[in-house]
Motif scaffolding. Structure first.
Motif, short mmCIF file in Angstrom:
data_model
loop_
_atom_site.label_atom_id
_atom_site.label_comp_id
_atom_site.label_asym_id
_atom_site.label_seq_id
_atom_site.Cartn_x
_atom_site.Cartn_y
_atom_site.Cartn_z
N VAL A 237 0.60 -1.16 -0.02
CA VAL A 237 -0.04 -0.09 -0.18
C VAL A 237 0.91 1.31 -0.05
N ARG A 238 0.65 2.27 -0.74
CA ARG A 238 1.39 3.39 -1.00
C ARG A 238 0.40 4.50 -0.94
N ASN A 239 1.02 5.60 -0.36
CA ASN A 239 0.52 6.98 -0.10
C ASN A 239 1.13 7.70 -1.42
N THR A 240 0.24 7.81 -2.24
CA THR A 240 0.80 8.33 -3.62
C THR A 240 0.48 9.85 -3.76
N GLY A 241 0.04 10.54 -2.53
CA GLY A 241 -0.71 11.88 -2.59
C GLY A 241 0.41 12.71 -1.95
N GLU A 242 0.13 13.88 -1.78
CA GLU A 242 1.08 14.91 -1.19
C GLU A 242 0.63 15.07 0.39
N ARG A 243 -0.01 14.54 0.92
CA ARG A 243 -0.58 14.57 2.50
C ARG A 243 -0.14 13.49 3.27
N ASP A 244 0.04 13.41 4.51
CA ASP A 244 0.15 12.13 5.21
C ASP A 244 -1.28 11.47 5.35
N GLY A 245 -1.41 10.51 5.66
CA GLY A 245 -2.77 9.91 6.14
C GLY A 245 -2.87 8.49 6.38
N SER A 246 -3.98 7.95 6.55
CA SER A 246 -4.27 6.60 6.94
C SER A 246 -5.34 5.89 5.90
N GLU A 247 -4.91 4.63 5.71
CA GLU A 247 -5.95 3.97 4.77
C GLU A 247 -6.22 2.34 5.61
N VAL A 248 -7.23 1.92 5.28
CA VAL A 248 -7.67 0.53 5.88
C VAL A 248 -7.55 -0.45 4.80
N VAL A 249 -6.51 -1.35 4.97
CA VAL A 249 -6.41 -2.24 3.95
C VAL A 249 -7.38 -3.52 4.13
N GLN A 250 -8.36 -3.93 3.38
CA GLN A 250 -9.40 -4.69 3.52
C GLN A 250 -9.13 -6.12 2.72
N LEU A 251 -9.15 -7.14 3.18
CA LEU A 251 -9.17 -8.54 2.87
C LEU A 251 -10.62 -9.12 2.83
N TYR A 252 -10.95 -9.47 1.52
CA TYR A 252 -12.25 -10.21 1.38
C TYR A 252 -11.98 -11.69 0.83
N LEU A 253 -12.78 -12.65 1.41
CA LEU A 253 -12.67 -13.89 0.81
C LEU A 253 -14.04 -14.33 0.18
N SER A 254 -13.99 -15.36 -0.72
CA SER A 254 -15.08 -15.75 -1.39
C SER A 254 -15.03 -17.00 -1.89
N ASP A 255 -16.25 -17.93 -1.82
CA ASP A 255 -16.35 -19.20 -2.12
C ASP A 255 -17.15 -19.36 -3.43
N PRO A 256 -16.56 -19.37 -4.81
CA PRO A 256 -17.38 -19.40 -5.72
C PRO A 256 -18.22 -20.67 -6.07
N VAL A 257 -17.66 -21.93 -5.24
CA VAL A 257 -18.62 -23.03 -5.70
C VAL A 257 -18.54 -23.67 -4.27
N ALA A 258 -20.03 -23.84 -3.84
CA ALA A 258 -19.99 -24.28 -2.39
C ALA A 258 -21.37 -25.25 -2.25
#
Length: 788
Positions: free
Chosen positions: A676-697
Motif C-alpha cells: 500500500v502506498r500513499n501516492t498523494g502529497e499529504r500524510d494519511g491513513s488507509e484501511v487495507v481490507q481483505l475479502y474472501l469468497s467461495d465461488p462454488v459451495a
C-alpha cells in the motif's frame, strides 16, 4: 452486619471462589436464592415532581420499552424487594440527573437497604454505557455505528477502558454494552447502536470494547443475544424469519468472538423470536451454544422485562410466573430491571415441584460467583468504600475529551470531495440545516442528554457541547458565516426554505447539515423504537437540499445520522458529501476540521450508502442473486457507496499482491501480502481490507465477505507491506446439516480499500477432504505491517 456473618466461610477471600459460593448456597433458603435472581429499579418510580420549564407529565419519555406500563402497574418498595437479598440494583445514576456525589449517596442508601437482609449480601449495580457512562455530565462518545467507521479496535478499547474506570470509581459493577447485533436492515431504529453490517468488523471492534470495559473494572454485557437486528420490516421487537444457518454464520460470530477473545462476563437476551422461538426461552441458544459450545461461564441477564414479555408479547407462557419458569430452564440467570417472573411465584413453583430447585441453584451460583469475583462477599467490602472516588471524579475529564475527539475525527467518512472539499479559502459560508445548530443530533439515543434529560428540559444537555455551527465559526474565523435552519429534522414545515435559499444565494459556499435527531419509542428519527418506513431523509430535508441546489451556489452536504440514508439523488450534483455517524460531543470540531482539511479524513463505511430509498440493498453480504443487477429483476441492489468506502485528501494505491501458496490443505494456512502506498502529497491513513469468497459451495455464499483489515498510517510518498495470515478456518461456513465446515475447492482472495474497490485478486485452492470447523477454530486474521 454481625460478627458471625463476617466470619462465615463464604466471607473468606483466601478460599477458592467456587468453594465460597458453595458454602454460601448451603446456608441460603430457597427465598434467598431466588432473591439473588431478581433486581430493583428504584428510578422507575419516576413521577413528575421536580419537573418544570415545560415538562409535560402527560407526555411519556420512557427510557425502556413499556416502562410506563410496568411503573403504573405498581412496583414494590426496595425494602420489600430486598427483604431476602437482591441480585442487581438498576441504573442508580442513569435514571434521573444526579451528580457523582448525589449518585454515590443514593447508591450507598440502596445498598444499605439490600444489605439489611439476613445474609447481608450486596447487589451488583449495573448501568447503560453505550455512548459512555449514561449519567449526568459524563463524556458522550460517538455512537457505536461510528466505532465501526473507525475500523480501529485499539481506539475503541481505549475508549471502553476510560468508560469502565469512570463507572468503577462510582461503585458500578456491570455495564449493559456492547451491542453486537449485525445490521440486516437499515430501516431498523437501532442501527445507530450497532457497529455495522459485517460480522468480522463487529467481532473485532466489539471484542475490543469488552476488553477495555473489563480492564477498567466493569463487567461487559453482550447484547442482544441473538437475532434482534433481523426483524421483519425492521420493526422493533418484530419476529425474525431467519433460518438457523444464517443465524450461525452472520449473527452469532460477534458474540462468540466477544466471549472467546474478549472474555465477556455477561450476556443479555434479545427481545425477538427467531423462527417462532423467543430468545429468552431458547435453551439451544442460551445453554447449548453459549455455554456448552463456547464455554461461557458468566451470567445471562434479561433485557428489561423480557421475561414477562414471554407471556404478554410472545404468548409462550400463561403468565409472568410461567414465563419465569421457561426462562430459568433455558438458562436465563438474572431478571432485569425489576423482579416479576423470578419473584414469589417462582418460589411457589419450586415448592410444588414444578420447577427443579437445581435450576435456581444453577443461576444463583453463577450470579454469586460474580459477586465473589467483584469482592462483594469480602468482609471488608462496604458501599462507602466502593464510591470513595465519587467526590473527586470528573466524568468529563480532559483525557476522556481527548479520546472522544480522536474517535470523532477517525469516524467521519468523506464520501466525495466533489469540487469544494477541502474548503481552503472561504469568504462567505452559509451554514444551513436542522443538524447545524443542534448538538443533540451528534448524540445517540442512549446518550444521557437524549435518553433522560428530555424529562428535565431546564438542565439542557448537562454538558457544553459545541454544535456544527460553532465548529465552523471556530474553524473559519475569518469567513463571513450566516446561518439558517431551513426546516426541522422531521415534519412537513417548509416555512424556513426561503430564508435558507436566500442565505445560500448570498454565500460562496453552502454547507447543509441534514440527518437524524435520536430519541426513544417514536420520539426521534433514529434510536430504539424509531424505525423508518424507508430510507429517505426524514421530513422535508431532501426538499431543502433541492432548494439550495437550485440557487446555483455550490452545496456541500453533511449527513449526521444513525443509519445510512439513500443519497442517489445527490450523486454528481453536490460540491462535496460527508457522512458523520452521530460523532458525539466532539463532533462539531471534528466535522469542521474535516471540511477545512485540518483533519485528514480516514473513516470507512461500516454500512453501505444506498442509492434508492426502498429496501435495496439489504447489506453487502449477499449471494450472487442478491448482490448484482442481473436483469432478472428491475430492482438494482448496487449501492451508491459500498461497505468499507471512504476517501481522504491524499491518494492510496494497493498493489503487488502475493500469496504464499497456490494450494493449501483444508486444515492449513497461507499468507496474503500487498503493498500500500500513499501516492498523494499529504500524510494519511488507509484501511487495507481483505475479502474472501467461495465461488462454488454446497450452499449459496456471499459474493465477498470481509475476513481481515488493518489500518495503516503513511506519510506522503511512503509505502508499506501488509501481510495477512489466513487460516483456512476463515473460509468455514455452516452447511446443509447445520455443522460448520471447510470445503475443498477454489477460494478467491480480494484485497483493496472497500468492498467495491478490490484491485488485488488471486485464487488459492483448498485441497483434501471437507473438514469440520468447531468451537476451537481460528476466529481472527492477524496482520503485520512492514514499511518499505
Amino acid at each position: 452486619m454481625t460478627t458471625e456473618q463476617l466470619t462465615r466461610p463464604w466471607r473468606d477471600p483466601a478460599l477458592p471462589v467456587a468453594e465460597r459460593v458453595e458454602a454460601l448456597l448451603a446456608e441460603m433458603t430457597l427465598e434467598e436464592k431466588v432473591a439473588q435472581l431478581g433486581s430493583r429499579w428504584v428510578g422507575n418510580d419516576m413521577g413528575d415532581e421536580g419537573h418544570d420549564d415545560g415538562y409535560d407529565p402527560e407526555e411519556q419519555h420512557n427510557v425502556a420499552p413499556m416502562q410506563d406500563v410496568f411503573a403504573a402497574g405498581g412496583t414494590v418498595p426496595l425494602e420489600v424487594a430486598a427483604q431476602h437479598g437482591l441480585g442487581h440494583l438498576t441504573r442508580v445514576y442513569g435514571s434521573v440527573p444526579l451528580t457523582p456525589a448525589e449518585g454515590a449517596a443514593e447508591l450507598i442508601r440502596q445498598q444499605r437497604v439490600v444489605m439489611a437482609s439476613r445474609l447481608g449480601i450486596p447487589a451488583i449495580v449495573h448501568e447503560e454505557c453505550l455512548t459512555g457512562f449514561t449519567a449526568l455530565g459524563a463524556t458522550v462518545y460517538p455512537a457505536a455505528i461510528a466505532w465501526g467507521a473507525t475500523f480501529d479496535p485499539e481506539l475503541i478499547e481505549r475508549m471502553a477502558a476510560a468508560i469502565g474506570r469512570d463507572m468503577a470509581a462510582l461503585g458500578v459493577h456491570q455495564g449493559l454494552s456492547p451491542v453486537l447485533d449485525v445490521v440486516r436492515d437499515y430501516r431498523w431504529g437501532r442501527v445507530e447502536e450497532t457497529i455495522g453490517e459485517d460480522p468480522y468488523l463487529v467481532s473485532m471492534v466489539g471484542s475490543a470494547y469488552v476488553r477495555g470495559l473489563q480492564t477498567g473494572g466493569v463487567i461487559a454485557t453482550l447484547k442482544h443475544f441473538a437475532g434482534y437486528s433481523a426483524s421483519r420490516g425492521a420493526r422493533n421487537h418484530g419476529p425474525v424469519g431467519m433460518g438457523r444457518r444464517e443465524l450461525i454464520d452472520v449473527v452469532l460470530p460477534p458474540f462468540e468472538a466477544a466471549v472467546k477473545l474478549g472474555g465477556a462476563r455477561s450476556v443479555m437476551n434479545s427481545y425477538s423470536d427467531v423462527d417462532g422461538v423467543p430468545a429468552g426461552a431458547d435453551s439451544w441458544l442460551l445453554t447449548d451454544v453459549l455455554r456448552d459450545e463456547w464455554g461461557f461461564t458468566g451470567t445471562v441477564v434479561s433485557d428489561y422485562w423480557a421475561i414477562p414479555f414471554l407471556a404478554q408479547m410472545h404468548g409462550v407462557a400463561q403468565d409472568s410466573t410461567g414465563a419465569g419458569a421457561l426462562a430459568l430452564a433455558a438458562g436465563l440467570d438474572v431478571e432485569l430491571p425489576d423482579t416479576i417472573g423470578y419473584g414469589d411465584g417462582l418460589v411457589e413453583r419450586v415448592r410444588r415441584g414444578e420447577v427443579p430447585e437445581e435450576l435456581v441453584d444453577r443461576a444463583a451460583r453463577r450470579l454469586l460467583t460474580q459477586k465473589a469475583e467483584l469482592g462483594l462477599l469480602d468482609p471488608d467490602w462496604t458501599p462507602e468504600s466502593s464510591v470513595t472516588a465519587a467526590g473527586h471524579t470528573d466524568l468529563n475529564n480532559s483525557a476522556n475529551q481527548q479520546i472522544a475527539a480522536e474517535l470523532a475525527e477517525r469516524s467521519i467518512v468523506l464520501l466525495e470531495t466533489g469540487t469544494a472539499l477541502p474548503v481552503t479559502a472561504p469568504s462567505r459560508i452559509a451554514v444551513i440545516g436542522p443538524c447545524a445548530d443542534d448538538a443533540r443530533t451528534f448524540l445517540g439515543c442512549y446518550a444521557f442528554p437524549n435518553h433522560v434529560l428530555p424529562r428535565y428540559p431546564q438542565l439542557g444537555l448537562g454538558l457544553d457541547i459545541p454544535t456544527a455551527l460553532d465548529g465552523l465559526r471556530a474553524e473559519f474565523g475569518s469567513a463571513e458565516i450566516s446561518y439558517a435552519k431551513g426546516c426541522e429534522v422531521s415534519g412537513e414545515d417548509r416555512g424556513g426554505f426561503a430564508e435558507a435559499a436566500e442565505a445560500a444565494r448570498g454565500a460562496d459556499l453552502a454547507v447543509v447539515f441534514v440527518g437524524d435527531l435520536a430519541g426513544l419509542f417514536g420520539k426521534g428519527t433514529s434510536g430504539e423504537g424509531c424505525d423508518a418506513e424507508d430510507l429517505r431523509l426524514p421530513g422535508v430535508q431532501a426538499q431543502l437540499i433541492e432548494e439550495l441546489l437550485a440557487t446555483g451556489t455550490p452545496v456541500v452536504v453533511v449527513v449526521v445520522s444513525g443509519r445510512p440514508y439513500a443519497l442517489g439523488d445527490l450523486d454528481g450534483r453536490v460540491a462535496g458529501l460527508v457522512q458523520a455517524f452521530m460523532p458525539g460531543q466532539a463532533g462539531g470540531a471534528a466535522i469542521a476540521g474535516v471540511l477545512s482539511g485540518r483533519i485528514q479524513p480516514s473513516g470507512k463505511l461500516p454500512v453501505q450508502i444506498p442509492r434508492h430509498p426502498g429496501g435495496q440493498p439489504g447489506t453487502y453480504l449477499q449471494p450472487i442473486l442478491g448482490a448484482t443487477h442481473s436483469g432478472v429483476s428491475n430492482l438494482d441492489p448496487v449501492p451508491l457507496y459500498p461497505f468499507g468506502h471512504g476517501r481522504s485528501y491524499t491518494t492510496f494505491e494497493v498493489d503487488e499482491l502475493r500469496v504464499s501458496a497456490e494450494q493449501v490443505p483444508t486444515d492449513g494456512e497461507f499468507e496474503v501480502t500487498v503493498r500500500v502506498r500513499n501516492t498523494g502529497e499529504r500524510d494519511g491513513s488507509e484501511v487495507v481490507q481483505l475479502y474472501l469468497s467461495d465461488p462454488v459451495a454446497t450452499v449459496t455464499r456471499p459474493v465477498r465477505q470481509l475476513s481481515g483489515f488493518h489500518r495503516v498510517e503513511l506519510a506522503a510518498g511512503a509505502g508499506a507491506e501488509v501481510t495477512f495470515r489466513v487460516h483456512t478456518d476463515r473460509s468455514a461456513f455452516t452447511g446443509r446439516d447445520l455443522t460448520r465446515v471447510v470445503e475443498p475447492g477454489d477460494l478467491r482472495i480480494q484485497v483493496g480499500t472497500s468492498a467495491g474497490d478490490l484491485p488485488c485478486q488471486a485464487t488459492v485452492r483448498l485441497t483434501g477432504p471437507a473438514r469440520p470447523a468447531g468451537a476451537d477454530r481460528q476466529l481472527t486474521t492477524p496482520a503485520v505491517v512492514r514499511l518499505v
